[in-house]
Design an enzyme around this catalytic site. Sequence first.
Site, PDB file in Angstrom:
ATOM      1  N   ASN A   7     -47.182  28.469 -15.383  1.00 48.42           N
ATOM      2  CA  ASN A   7     -46.325  28.484 -16.562  1.00 48.42           C
ATOM      3  C   ASN A   7     -45.646  29.831 -16.703  1.00 48.42           C
ATOM      4  O   ASN A   7     -46.113  30.837 -16.161  1.00 48.42           O
ATOM      5  CB  ASN A   7     -47.112  28.158 -17.833  1.00 48.42           C
ATOM      6  CG  ASN A   7     -48.122  29.226 -18.234  1.00 48.42           C
ATOM      7  OD1 ASN A   7     -49.315  29.068 -17.990  1.00 48.42           O
ATOM      8  ND2 ASN A   7     -47.668  30.320 -18.838  1.00 48.42           N
ATOM      9  N   ALA A   8     -44.564  29.854 -17.439  1.00 48.10           N
ATOM     10  CA  ALA A   8     -43.932  31.113 -17.828  1.00 48.10           C
ATOM     11  C   ALA A   8     -44.433  31.506 -19.208  1.00 48.10           C
ATOM     12  O   ALA A   8     -44.742  30.643 -20.038  1.00 48.10           O
ATOM     13  CB  ALA A   8     -42.415  30.960 -17.851  1.00 48.10           C
ATOM     14  N   THR A   9     -44.536  32.798 -19.462  1.00 46.38           N
ATOM     15  CA  THR A   9     -44.966  33.316 -20.760  1.00 46.38           C
ATOM     16  C   THR A   9     -43.768  33.879 -21.508  1.00 46.38           C
ATOM     17  O   THR A   9     -43.016  34.689 -20.960  1.00 46.38           O
ATOM     18  CB  THR A   9     -46.034  34.403 -20.593  1.00 46.38           C
ATOM     19  OG1 THR A   9     -47.185  33.842 -19.947  1.00 46.38           O
ATOM     20  CG2 THR A   9     -46.451  34.968 -21.941  1.00 46.38           C
ATOM     21  N   LYS A  25     -45.854  32.900 -27.259  1.00 45.93           N
ATOM     22  CA  LYS A  25     -46.742  33.703 -28.086  1.00 45.93           C
ATOM     23  C   LYS A  25     -46.399  33.492 -29.559  1.00 45.93           C
ATOM     24  O   LYS A  25     -45.237  33.603 -29.967  1.00 45.93           O
ATOM     25  CB  LYS A  25     -46.604  35.188 -27.738  1.00 45.93           C
ATOM     26  CG  LYS A  25     -47.136  35.549 -26.354  1.00 45.93           C
ATOM     27  CD  LYS A  25     -48.647  35.495 -26.312  1.00 45.93           C
ATOM     28  CE  LYS A  25     -49.201  36.030 -25.004  1.00 45.93           C
ATOM     29  NZ  LYS A  25     -50.680  36.014 -24.987  1.00 45.93           N
ATOM     30  N   ASN A  58     -53.608  34.022 -29.993  1.00 43.93           N
ATOM     31  CA  ASN A  58     -54.476  35.181 -29.754  1.00 43.93           C
ATOM     32  C   ASN A  58     -55.421  35.461 -30.920  1.00 43.93           C
ATOM     33  O   ASN A  58     -55.663  36.618 -31.277  1.00 43.93           O
ATOM     34  CB  ASN A  58     -53.650  36.433 -29.455  1.00 43.93           C
ATOM     35  CG  ASN A  58     -52.999  36.389 -28.086  1.00 43.93           C
ATOM     36  OD1 ASN A  58     -51.778  36.512 -27.983  1.00 43.93           O
ATOM     37  ND2 ASN A  58     -53.776  36.191 -27.036  1.00 43.93           N
ATOM     38  N   GLU A 105     -53.423  27.719 -28.174  1.00 38.78           N
ATOM     39  CA  GLU A 105     -54.468  28.554 -27.589  1.00 38.78           C
ATOM     40  C   GLU A 105     -55.012  29.537 -28.612  1.00 38.78           C
ATOM     41  O   GLU A 105     -54.250  30.208 -29.304  1.00 38.78           O
ATOM     42  CB  GLU A 105     -53.878  29.297 -26.391  1.00 38.78           C
ATOM     43  CG  GLU A 105     -54.826  30.163 -25.621  1.00 38.78           C
ATOM     44  CD  GLU A 105     -54.150  30.801 -24.415  1.00 38.78           C
ATOM     45  OE1 GLU A 105     -54.559  31.910 -24.019  1.00 38.78           O
ATOM     46  OE2 GLU A 105     -53.209  30.188 -23.866  1.00 38.78           O
ATOM     47  N   LYS A 158     -59.673  34.038 -17.593  1.00 40.90           N
ATOM     48  CA  LYS A 158     -59.137  35.272 -17.023  1.00 40.90           C
ATOM     49  C   LYS A 158     -60.218  35.899 -16.142  1.00 40.90           C
ATOM     50  O   LYS A 158     -61.213  36.416 -16.663  1.00 40.90           O
ATOM     51  CB  LYS A 158     -58.733  36.236 -18.134  1.00 40.90           C
ATOM     52  CG  LYS A 158     -57.558  35.776 -18.992  1.00 40.90           C
ATOM     53  CD  LYS A 158     -57.302  36.768 -20.105  1.00 40.90           C
ATOM     54  CE  LYS A 158     -55.953  36.545 -20.778  1.00 40.90           C
ATOM     55  NZ  LYS A 158     -55.848  35.235 -21.427  1.00 40.90           N
TER      56      LYS A 158
END
Length: 386
Positions: free
Chosen positions: A142-144, A171, A202, A226, A292
């Site tokens: 995916n692209a962020t 984000k 986040n 997420e 991660k």
Amino acid sequence: MTDDDPRGEGPARTVRHRPFALDLTRPLGTARGEISRREGFVVTVERETGGDGAVGLGEATPLPGWTESREACETALDGLGDRGEVESPAEAPDAASTPAARHGVSLAVADAAARERGRPLAAHLADAAGVGAAPADAVPVNATVGDGSPAETAADARRAVEGGFDCLKVKVGARDVDADVERVRAVREAVGDAVALRADANGAWDRETASRALDVLAPFDLAYVEQPLPADDLDGLAALRRGDPADGGESDDGGKGDDGGDGVPIAADESVAARGIDAVLDAGAADAVVLKPMALGGPDRALAAALRARESGVDPVVTTTIDAVVARTAAVHVAAAVPDVSPCGLATASLLDDDLAPDPCPVEGGRIAVPTGPGLAGGAFDDLRR
């Protein structure tokens, strides 16, 4: 044979490390603040005697909030000097307190072992973990898209899709919910319905805010949101999956039940690093887990977590902490070892203004080809091994 060292990685190896620092092309806005620079250590391991073993290469790039601090990472790596050698990932620094340091050492040990066997790292990891299927030749990514105005966010998303991506992570959480809704709306209108969208908060929201955010984001057909809650709130994540009211009362509409349902799916990221994969799965806190390797303590531990999640019916997604090229390449191998992996967050090279070496894993058409040479990438990183 242990979980950390399933095959035994052979003779003792001397560990060395040296620092590096890389600026991002522009600060990446997240709910935890901007990330503008990455500092870490290149790690090498080589046999203390004999001279006939491969030099293994690793990377330890801490990101406080996900891992230990740079100072703690350096102290852990310096501490290996007292012993001077390691024989296996099990002898690397502690994964719970210094995961980035352990990542650097365990990756270097695994890279050396794979090179000595003449096998790509993905095959070495898969074999050690008991994966029956052969690693993939390529990994979807995916692209962020970082924080920005609706117009800026939509423009970044459009460029990513024009570059071949069919999955985007936006984000959110740095602004209020209504502002983020307008940003996600702008992205969906810009890229159309065929592109998968993920949103990453986040851990920025409390339960009431997260519940509202999921309700107002639902029309945009998100693949998942997420980490909508802080890392330690596994009960809250599970309640969001069930569709429970934010006040803790009973749901009137059937919610999602213990195993989730028709609402926006939930992915756990920081919760996995903070509480461990078993706690997240046992709590029923996630439909997907974002893994991660740097935050989990190494490629071996990340692959083990991915397989554990898959066994529980939870989708594993491998991503990075905006790592340099050595750790990014290792993460590609981890993702390749996961059968039928979903798009992963590995397309982060463009976020860095410079790198440790040329990238052997460029993104083409929303996919990354897995290096086929021994270890990380054959001779691609030979200059770093010296």
